[in-house]
Design an enzyme around this catalytic site. Structure first.
Site, PDB file in Angstrom:
ATOM      1  N   CYS A  54       0.506  -1.135  -0.344  1.00  0.00           N
ATOM      2  CA  CYS A  54       0.323   0.071  -0.032  1.00  0.00           C
ATOM      3  C   CYS A  54       1.207   1.263   0.222  1.00  0.00           C
ATOM      4  O   CYS A  54      -0.028   2.233  -0.131  1.00  0.00           O
ATOM      5  CB  CYS A  54      -1.038   0.047   1.188  1.00  0.00           C
ATOM      6  SG  CYS A  54      -0.336  -0.697   2.280  1.00  0.00           S
ATOM      7  N   GLU A 118       9.859  -0.748  10.416  1.00  0.00           N
ATOM      8  CA  GLU A 118       8.026  -1.035  10.742  1.00  0.00           C
ATOM      9  C   GLU A 118       8.362  -2.717   9.766  1.00  0.00           C
ATOM     10  O   GLU A 118       9.294  -2.733   8.215  1.00  0.00           O
ATOM     11  CB  GLU A 118       6.984  -1.122  10.638  1.00  0.00           C
ATOM     12  CG  GLU A 118       7.431  -0.453   8.269  1.00  0.00           C
ATOM     13  CD  GLU A 118       6.822  -1.115   7.150  1.00  0.00           C
ATOM     14  OE1 GLU A 118       5.814  -2.407   8.762  1.00  0.00           O
ATOM     15  OE2 GLU A 118       6.486  -1.375   5.948  1.00  0.00           O
ATOM     16  N   GLN A 120       6.179  -5.455   8.913  1.00  0.00           N
ATOM     17  CA  GLN A 120       5.871  -5.895   7.363  1.00  0.00           C
ATOM     18  C   GLN A 120       6.806  -6.265   5.857  1.00  0.00           C
ATOM     19  O   GLN A 120       6.262  -6.810   5.803  1.00  0.00           O
ATOM     20  CB  GLN A 120       4.297  -5.582   7.287  1.00  0.00           C
ATOM     21  CG  GLN A 120       3.236  -6.035   8.724  1.00  0.00           C
ATOM     22  CD  GLN A 120       3.438  -4.822   9.260  1.00  0.00           C
ATOM     23  OE1 GLN A 120       3.901  -3.974   9.863  1.00  0.00           O
ATOM     24  NE2 GLN A 120       1.855  -4.586   9.947  1.00  0.00           N
ATOM     25  N   GLN A 124       6.280  -8.528   2.858  1.00  0.00           N
ATOM     26  CA  GLN A 124       5.749  -8.462   1.865  1.00  0.00           C
ATOM     27  C   GLN A 124       7.329  -8.406   0.339  1.00  0.00           C
ATOM     28  O   GLN A 124       6.841  -8.862  -0.273  1.00  0.00           O
ATOM     29  CB  GLN A 124       5.320  -7.020   2.227  1.00  0.00           C
ATOM     30  CG  GLN A 124       4.267  -7.136   2.989  1.00  0.00           C
ATOM     31  CD  GLN A 124       3.771  -5.473   2.852  1.00  0.00           C
ATOM     32  OE1 GLN A 124       4.654  -4.352   3.076  1.00  0.00           O
ATOM     33  NE2 GLN A 124       2.393  -5.086   3.204  1.00  0.00           N
ATOM     34  N   GLY A 193     -15.832   1.931  25.486  1.00  0.00           N
ATOM     35  CA  GLY A 193     -16.168   2.735  24.398  1.00  0.00           C
ATOM     36  C   GLY A 193     -15.780   1.662  22.871  1.00  0.00           C
ATOM     37  O   GLY A 193     -14.534   0.410  23.034  1.00  0.00           O
ATOM     38  N   GLY A 195     -13.586   3.617  20.196  1.00  0.00           N
ATOM     39  CA  GLY A 195     -12.653   4.185  19.157  1.00  0.00           C
ATOM     40  C   GLY A 195     -11.959   3.283  18.763  1.00  0.00           C
ATOM     41  O   GLY A 195     -11.451   2.310  19.147  1.00  0.00           O
TER      42      GLY A 195
END
Lengths: 426, 274
Positions: A54, A118, A120, A124, A193, A195
Site C-alpha cells: 500500500c 516497521e 511487515q 512483503q 467505548g 474508538g
C-alpha cells in the site's frame, strides 16, 4: 555492440506519491505472475519481479543496457494500469545498477518505510520474491539478489534497534503496561467505548495473551460485535461497577463529553486490590477519566499525550539507528556486487585451470619418490595432457558467453559452484 | 605474600569501578561492547575478590571478618555474588549498575582503611563467631540488594507516575519485577538476620550467661529485624503497595548502615569490631 544486462527499478512510493496516485498503480498478488510473463515477452528483459504494497509499487527488471528501459517500463505501466494518469509519471523514480540494488535493500530493511523500521515490509518483499520465483521470472541475478536482500533485512533487524520501541499510540499503551506489570496473561482488561485506537490497543493486548477482556459500549450491539472479533466478553454499561473490581487495566475510548470514571469511583476499588497496581489508559478526546485519578496510590493514569510522548521518543531512537542500518546495507550491496564480479568468463577459466592444476600437483607429489625421475617426467606430461583435454570443451563453451548474457551468467555460476571456485581476492 | 594481598586489595576497587562503568555504559547508552563483556568481567572480579579474602584468612590465620573493614569487603563480595546469581536467574542486566555503585563504594571504603596483621582476640576465633558473622553478612548483603531494588522501584514509579519516559523508563524492568526482587531479597536477608541474632543470643549466653545484652548494636539489630518483619508481613498478608514496601525496606537498610558505620566509629562497646 554492448550486449550486457543490468538491474533496474522503476516505481513510486509514499514519499512523493499520495495515496490517490498509489492506489491507481497497485498490482494484486494473483495478477502479478501474468504481468511478469507479459514483461518477459519483450526480450529486452531477462528477469523481473514486482513489489506492490500500500505504500509503494516498484518494478524491478534485469534488462539490456542498450535498451530504453525507463520508457519501456513506463509504457508497460500505462498499458497495464489504465487508471494511472500519465502525468503522474513525474512521481516515478528510476534507478539502475548499484543504486537499484541499494534501494531494494533499504526497502527490505525498513529504511524507506513510512514508519521507520516497521517489520511487515520484509515479509512483503519475501512474498514478491516468492511470486516471481514461482512465475519463473527470476533468474541467476535476481535469485541471488533475493538472498542478499533477505540477509540485509534480517541483519538490520537483529543487529540494530531500528525496529525497536512502540511507534504507535496503541503499542505505546501496551509497552507502558509492560513497565508496570511483569506478565499480562494473568490480568484482566476492560475496554470502554469503541474508538479505533482503543480497539487496536485491545487487539494488541489480546496478542499479548491478556486474561479476560471485557468490552462495553453505549450501543451494546457494537460491544458484542467487537467482543466477537477480539475474543472478549461484551457487557452492558450498567454492569460496569461489578466488572471494574475484576480488572487491572482499563482503556477509555468513548466519545462521551463527561468523565466515565471519577476519582471517587476508582478510589472505592482500591481496598479490593490488595496492593496490586491499576493501570488506566485514556485514549479518548475529550478525556474519559478524571485526571485526578492519577493521584491515587498505586494507580497509573496515562492519556493520549503521554502515549504520543513515548512514540516520539521511540521514533527518535529509531532515527539514531539509521547510520548503523545504512552501513549494513552498504556491506550487503558490496557482497552482492562482489559475487557479480566473479561471474566473468576469463577469471572463471583462470580459476578453473588453477583448481585442476592444484589437484594435479597434489596427486603428482604422492608419486615423486615412488618412481624413477624419468618415469616421474612421463607422469607429469601425461597428467598435463589429461587436464588440458578435460578443460578444452568447457572453456570453449564458456567463451561463447563472454557477453554478460543471463544464460551465460547461469553457466558461469554453475561452474563456479560445481568446482567450488573461490571469489577473486582482488 | 603481604605484597600480593595488599596488591589485590588495591586492585579490587579499580576492578569494581571498571565493572560499574561497564554496567553504566550498558544502562545509559546500550553499548554493545559493554553488554558482551560486563558480566564476564564482574565474574572475574568476584573470583579474584574471593581469592583475596581466602588468602587473607589463611595467611593471617583468622576468619576474615574480624573488623569493620574486613566486614565491608566481604559484604561487597557477598552482594556481588548474590547479584550475579539474580542476573543469571532473571536474565536482566540493566539493574547491575545500581547494585555495583554501592559495591564499589563499599570496597573503596574497605581498601582505603583496612590494615593487616595478626593478633586477633581469642573471642573472634570461636566457631560461633564464624557462623554468627557469616549469617549477619549474608543477611546484610541480601538486605542491601533489597534496598537497591527498592530504590529502582521508587525511581521507576516516580517516572511513570509523572509521565517522564526517559532512560529509567526505557531501561529498567517492570515495577512488578523490581518489587518482587525487593521483597524476595528482603525475605532472604530477614532469614539470615534471624539466624545471626539467634546465634548471637546463644553465644552471648555461653560467654556472659545472659541471652540479651543491652548493647546499642544489638538493640538496633532487633529494630531492623522488626522493621523487615513488618515489611514482609505487610507485603505478603496486608496487601501493602510496592511503593510502601520499597520505602520501608530502604529505611531498614538506612538503619543498618547507621549501625555499621556510626556505632563502630563513635561508640565503645564489646560488640564493636576492632
Amino acid at each position: 555492440m554492448d550486449t550486457s544486462y543490468e538491474i533496474y527499478v522503476l516505481g513510486l512510493n509514499h514519499r512523493f506519491a499520495p495515496v490517490e496516485v498509489r492506489e491507481t498503480l497497485s498490482y494484486e498478488a494473483d495478477e502479478i505472475p501474468r504481468y511478469l510473463q507479459r514483461l518477459l515477452q519483450d526480450d529486452t528483459f531477462a528477469e523481473a519481479f514486482i513489489l506492490s504494497t500500500c505504500n509503494r509499487t516498484e518494478i524491478y527488471v534485469v534488462g539490456k543496457v542498450t535498451a530504453p528501459i525507463q520508457e519501456l517500463l513506463e509504457r508497460f505501466i500505462l498499458e497495464t494500469r489504465p487508471a494511472f494518469v500519465s502525468r503522474h509519471r513525474d512521481l516515478f523514480y528510476f534507478l539502475e545498477g548499484e543504486a537499484a540494488i541499494r534501494h531494494l535493500f533499504r526497502v527490505a530493511a525498513g529504511l524507506d518505510s513510512m514508519v521507520l523500521g516497521e517489520p511487515q515490509i520484509l515479509g512483503q518483499v519475501k512474498e514478491a520474491f516468492q511470486i516471481a520465483t514461482e512465475a519463473g521470472s527470476a533468474g541467476t541475478l535476481l535469485r541471488r539478489l533475493f538472498n542478499f536482500t533477505i540477509i540485509a533485512g534480517k541483519r538490520v533487524r537483529s543487529e540494530t534497534a531500528l525496529g525497536e520501541g512502540a511507534v504507535s499510540v496503541a503499542y505505546a499503551a501496551v509497552e507502558l503496561a509492560h513497565k508496570i506489570f511483569k506478565d499480562l496473561s494473568n490480568l484482566n482488561a476492560l475496554l470502554i467505548g469503541a474508538g479505533e485506537t482503543g480497539e487496536l490497543t485491545a487487539r494488541h493486548l489480546r496478542e499479548k495473551r491478556i486474561g479476560r477482556l471485557y468490552i462495553t459500549n453505549r450501543t451494546f450491539s457494537r460491544a458484542e460485535q467487537l467482543a466477537a472479533v477480539l475474543d472478549g466478553t461484551a457487557i452492558p454499561m450498567r454492569q460496569l461497577p461489578e466488572v471494574l473490581r475484576e480488572v487491572d487495566l482499563i482503556i477509555g475510548s468513548t466519545s462521551s463529553r463527561e468523565f466515565i470514571l471519577t476519582r471517587d469511583q476508582v478510589k472505592a476499588l482500591l481496598p479490593h486490590r490488595a496492593g496490586r497496581p491499576l493501570f488506566l489508559i485514556d485514549i479518548a478526546v475529550p478525556r474519559d477519566f478524571d485526571p485526578e485519578i492519577n493521584r491515587l496510590p498505586n494507580v497509573f493514569l496515562h492519556d493520549i499525550d503521554d502515549l504520543q510522548q513515548i512514540v516520539q521518543r521511540n521514533l527518535e531512537k529509531r532515527r539514531e539507528q539509521v547510520p548503523r542500518a545504512e552501513k549494513i546495507v552498504d556491506q550487503e550491496v558490496q557482497n552482492y556486487l562482489n559475487w557479480r564480479k566473479t561471474l566473468q568468463v576469463t577469471p572463471t577459466i583462470v580459476a578453473l585451470r588453477e583448481k585442476l592444476e592444484a589437484i594435479r600437483q597434489r596427486e603428482l607429489e604422492k608419486y615423486r619418490h615412488r618412481v624413477s625421475p624419468e618415469e616421474f617426467e612421463h607422469l607429469k606430461r601425461v597428467t598435463h595432457g589429461i587436464i588440458n583435454k578435460i578443460l578444452h570443451l568447457p572453456i570453449v563453451q564458456l567463451k561463447k558467453y563472454n557477453n554478460g548474457n543471463p544464460d551465460g551468467l547461469l553457466r558461469i555460476d554453475v561452474v563456479r559452484e560445481l568446482f567450488d571456485l573461490e571469489d577473486d581476492d582482488d | 605474600m603481604d605484597f600480593l594481598i595488599s596488591f589485590l586489595n588495591t586492585v579490587l576497587p579499580i576492578l569494581y569501578f571498571t565493572a560499574t562503568y561497564l554496567y553504566a555504559l550498558y544502562f545509559f547508552r546500550e553499548e554493545e561492547f559493554a553488554a558482551r563483556y560486563m558480566t564476564r568481567f564482574l565474574r572475574f572480579t568476584a573470583g579474584l575478590h574471593f581469592f583475596e579474602v581466602f588468602l587473607r584468612g589463611i595467611y593471617y590465620r583468622h576468619y576474615p571478618l574480624a573488623n569493620l573493614y574486613e566486614a565491608a569487603t566481604v559484604l561487597a563480595l557477598a552482594i556481588t555474588l548474590i547479584y550475579l546469581y539474580i542476573e543469571y536467574r532473571i536474565q536482566v542486566k540493566t539493574t547491575g549498575y545500581f547494585i555495583l555503585v554501592f559495591v564499589f563504594f563499599l570496597q573503596l571504603f574497605s581498601s582505603a582503611f583496612i590494615s593487616f596483621g595478626r593478633g586477633i582476640p581469642e573471642i573472634l576465633q570461636s566457631p560461633f563467631f564464624i557462623f554468627h558473622t557469616t549469617a549477619a553478612i549474608l543477611g546484610y548483603s541480601a538486605l542491601a540488594i533489597s534496598a537497591m531494588y527498592g530504590i529502582m522501584y521508587l525511581l521507576l514509579f516516580h517516572d511513570i507516575k509523572s509521565s517522564r519516559f526517559g532512560v529509567i523508563y526505557s531501561r529498567l524492568p517492570s515495577l512488578e519485577v523490581l518489587s518482587e526482587m525487593n521483597i524476595k531479597a528482603a525475605i532472604l536477608g530477614f532469614s539470615f538476620l534471624t539466624v545471626a541474632i539467634l546465634l548471637g543470643g546463644v553465644w552471648s549466653y555461653m560467654l556472659f550467661d545472659k541471652l540479651f545484652n543491652p548493647d546499642p548494636k544489638i538493640i538496633i539489630a532487633l529494630i531492623t529485624w522488626l522493621v523487615y518483619g513488618l515489611v514482609i508481613l505487610g507485603s505478603k498478608k496486608l496487601g501493602w503497595t510496592g511503593k510502601r514496601v520499597a520505602f520501608l525496606s530502604l529505611m531498614g537498610f538506612g538503619i543498618i548502615l547507621f549501625s555499621m558505620i556510626a556505632m563502630n566509629l563513635f561508640l565503645n562497646s564489646f560488640h564493636v569490631f576492632r
